[in-house]
Design a protein around this motif. Structure first.
Motif, PDB file in Angstrom:
ATOM      1  N   UNK A 169      43.762  29.331  22.312  1.00 35.80           N
ATOM      2  CA  UNK A 169      43.192  28.158  21.662  1.00 35.80           C
ATOM      3  C   UNK A 169      42.327  27.332  22.629  1.00 35.80           C
ATOM      4  N   UNK A 170      42.684  27.320  23.900  1.00 33.20           N
ATOM      5  CA  UNK A 170      41.885  26.579  24.874  1.00 33.20           C
ATOM      6  C   UNK A 170      40.617  27.355  25.253  1.00 33.20           C
ATOM      7  N   UNK A 171      40.716  28.656  25.289  1.00 35.91           N
ATOM      8  CA  UNK A 171      39.537  29.465  25.547  1.00 35.91           C
ATOM      9  C   UNK A 171      38.523  29.305  24.415  1.00 35.91           C
ATOM     10  N   UNK A 172      39.000  29.304  23.186  1.00 35.39           N
ATOM     11  CA  UNK A 172      38.122  29.107  22.026  1.00 35.39           C
ATOM     12  C   UNK A 172      37.511  27.707  22.072  1.00 35.39           C
ATOM     13  N   UNK A 173      38.295  26.727  22.486  1.00 33.94           N
ATOM     14  CA  UNK A 173      37.794  25.355  22.573  1.00 33.94           C
ATOM     15  C   UNK A 173      36.663  25.243  23.598  1.00 33.94           C
ATOM     16  N   UNK A 174      36.799  25.911  24.730  1.00 33.50           N
ATOM     17  CA  UNK A 174      35.751  25.891  25.749  1.00 33.50           C
ATOM     18  C   UNK A 174      34.517  26.640  25.247  1.00 33.50           C
ATOM     19  N   UNK A 175      34.731  27.729  24.517  1.00 30.06           N
ATOM     20  CA  UNK A 175      33.594  28.481  23.990  1.00 30.06           C
ATOM     21  C   UNK A 175      32.827  27.690  22.933  1.00 30.06           C
ATOM     22  N   UNK A 176      33.511  26.794  22.231  1.00 21.69           N
ATOM     23  CA  UNK A 176      32.841  25.966  21.235  1.00 21.69           C
ATOM     24  C   UNK A 176      31.803  25.049  21.865  1.00 21.69           C
ATOM     25  N   UNK A 177      32.007  24.702  23.111  1.00 19.41           N
ATOM     26  CA  UNK A 177      31.048  23.846  23.800  1.00 19.41           C
ATOM     27  C   UNK A 177      29.651  24.468  23.799  1.00 19.41           C
ATOM     28  N   UNK A 178      29.581  25.787  23.853  1.00 22.27           N
ATOM     29  CA  UNK A 178      28.292  26.473  23.852  1.00 22.27           C
ATOM     30  C   UNK A 178      27.484  26.222  22.591  1.00 22.27           C
ATOM     31  N   UNK A 179      28.153  25.992  21.467  1.00 22.33           N
ATOM     32  CA  UNK A 179      27.419  25.704  20.234  1.00 22.33           C
ATOM     33  C   UNK A 179      26.797  24.314  20.280  1.00 22.33           C
ATOM     34  N   UNK A 206      18.636  15.222  20.019  1.00 20.89           N
ATOM     35  CA  UNK A 206      19.414  14.431  20.974  1.00 20.89           C
ATOM     36  C   UNK A 206      20.550  13.652  20.298  1.00 20.89           C
ATOM     37  N   UNK A 207      20.272  13.075  19.133  1.00 22.82           N
ATOM     38  CA  UNK A 207      21.288  12.289  18.441  1.00 22.82           C
ATOM     39  C   UNK A 207      22.440  13.166  17.965  1.00 22.82           C
ATOM     40  N   UNK A 208      22.109  14.309  17.401  1.00 19.69           N
ATOM     41  CA  UNK A 208      23.138  15.247  16.957  1.00 19.69           C
ATOM     42  C   UNK A 208      23.936  15.754  18.147  1.00 19.69           C
ATOM     43  N   UNK A 209      23.246  16.044  19.229  1.00 21.64           N
ATOM     44  CA  UNK A 209      23.914  16.500  20.442  1.00 21.64           C
ATOM     45  C   UNK A 209      24.914  15.453  20.939  1.00 21.64           C
ATOM     46  N   UNK A 210      24.497  14.201  20.994  1.00 23.48           N
ATOM     47  CA  UNK A 210      25.381  13.147  21.490  1.00 23.48           C
ATOM     48  C   UNK A 210      26.636  13.006  20.631  1.00 23.48           C
ATOM     49  N   UNK A 211      26.459  13.021  19.327  1.00 18.91           N
ATOM     50  CA  UNK A 211      27.618  12.916  18.430  1.00 18.91           C
ATOM     51  C   UNK A 211      28.532  14.124  18.564  1.00 18.91           C
ATOM     52  N   UNK A 212      27.942  15.299  18.574  1.00 26.72           N
ATOM     53  CA  UNK A 212      28.729  16.532  18.671  1.00 26.72           C
ATOM     54  C   UNK A 212      29.496  16.589  19.990  1.00 26.72           C
ATOM     55  N   UNK A 213      28.833  16.239  21.067  1.00 26.80           N
ATOM     56  CA  UNK A 213      29.496  16.265  22.376  1.00 26.80           C
ATOM     57  C   UNK A 213      30.617  15.239  22.450  1.00 26.80           C
ATOM     58  N   UNK A 214      30.412  14.071  21.858  1.00 21.24           N
ATOM     59  CA  UNK A 214      31.463  13.063  21.878  1.00 21.24           C
ATOM     60  C   UNK A 214      32.672  13.535  21.075  1.00 21.24           C
ATOM     61  N   UNK A 215      32.427  14.144  19.929  1.00 22.18           N
ATOM     62  CA  UNK A 215      33.536  14.700  19.138  1.00 22.18           C
ATOM     63  C   UNK A 215      34.254  15.804  19.909  1.00 22.18           C
ATOM     64  N   UNK A 216      33.473  16.647  20.576  1.00 24.80           N
ATOM     65  CA  UNK A 216      34.062  17.726  21.361  1.00 24.80           C
ATOM     66  C   UNK A 216      34.916  17.166  22.493  1.00 24.80           C
ATOM     67  N   UNK A 217      34.398  16.182  23.207  1.00 26.24           N
ATOM     68  CA  UNK A 217      35.155  15.592  24.319  1.00 26.24           C
ATOM     69  C   UNK A 217      36.413  14.899  23.815  1.00 26.24           C
ATOM     70  N   UNK A 218      36.353  14.291  22.643  1.00 29.90           N
ATOM     71  CA  UNK A 218      37.553  13.682  22.054  1.00 29.90           C
ATOM     72  C   UNK A 218      38.603  14.740  21.731  1.00 29.90           C
ATOM     73  N   UNK A 219      38.163  15.880  21.195  1.00 27.39           N
ATOM     74  CA  UNK A 219      39.108  16.973  20.907  1.00 27.39           C
ATOM     75  C   UNK A 219      39.742  17.495  22.192  1.00 27.39           C
ATOM     76  N   UNK A 220      38.937  17.620  23.228  1.00 26.40           N
ATOM     77  CA  UNK A 220      39.454  18.084  24.516  1.00 26.40           C
ATOM     78  C   UNK A 220      40.445  17.071  25.090  1.00 26.40           C
ATOM     79  N   UNK A 221      40.153  15.794  24.933  1.00 26.06           N
ATOM     80  CA  UNK A 221      41.087  14.757  25.380  1.00 26.06           C
ATOM     81  C   UNK A 221      42.413  14.835  24.628  1.00 26.06           C
ATOM     82  N   UNK A 222      42.356  15.116  23.326  1.00 26.94           N
ATOM     83  CA  UNK A 222      43.588  15.262  22.540  1.00 26.94           C
ATOM     84  C   UNK A 222      44.413  16.457  23.023  1.00 26.94           C
ATOM     85  N   UNK A 223      43.744  17.560  23.322  1.00 23.91           N
ATOM     86  CA  UNK A 223      44.452  18.730  23.842  1.00 23.91           C
ATOM     87  C   UNK A 223      45.120  18.415  25.182  1.00 23.91           C
TER      88      UNK A 223
END
Length: 172
Positions: A107-117, A124-141
């Motif tokens: 599950x952590x390997x898949x989570x890191x691979x999701x970063x590539x998407x 830029x705006x979509x990237x910022x939102x997506x990255x913030x959501x991704x970092x929040x998910x990583x923080x929860x893990x």
């Protein structure tokens, strides 16, 4: 006398095994936290410079430790040369090849691979939102791992001692 020495050695060895288990759990948490750190560096570098991904990876690779440095440097090289069709494919192959020694859970390997998407997005705006959501998910893990760490270390230590006592009782 030999039985006493043998008993002490068995209990010490199994208690040591419990301690090693706890240490491995702590190292795993540190690996995930370091991957979170790298993700934050990538996000900041992309936001600040707006440079191409290959330059961003090279810049971040200079600031991290091994094996992450090799992983990012190779990803930068492959991204620059574009040997393969898509960035996501390059990202996943480099993770499998250079971060395989970290022995991440699936599950952590898949989570890191999701970063590539998220890294391949142009807006830029979509990237910022997506990255913030991704970092929040990583923080929860990371928080989930941190919550269970103390209890698992304690249980591992006690199971090591109890299994040693059990072995001593059986052998005597």
């Amino acid at each position: 006398m030999q039985r006493l020495i043998g008993s002490v050695l068995i209990i010490t060895a199994t208690a040591g095994a419990g301690y090693v288990y706890g240490t491995e759990l702590k190292k795993y948490l540190e690996k995930i936290q370091y991957l979170r750190y790298i993700s934050g560096l990538l996000k900041g570098e992309i936001e600040y410079t707006g440079a191409p991904l290959s330059e961003v990876f090279s810049s971040v690779a200079a600031r991290v430790k091994e094996p992450y440095r090799t992983w990012l440097a190779q990803t930068a090289g492959r991204t620059k040369s574009r040997d393969e069709s898509g960035f996501s494919r390059i990202w996943n192959k480099c993770i499998d090849k250079y971060l395989g020694d970290l022995n991440l859970k699936t599950e952590h390997s898949v989570l890191i691979k999701e970063l590539g998407t998220f890294l391949g997005q142009l807006d830029r705006e979509t990237f910022n939102r997506s990255m913030q959501l991704y970092l929040n998910r990583l923080d929860l893990e990371i928080e989930k791992l941190r919550e269970g760490l103390t209890a698992k270390k304690r249980i591992g230590g006690w199971l090591g001692i109890m299994s040693g006592i059990f072995l001593v009782v059986i052998l005597i």
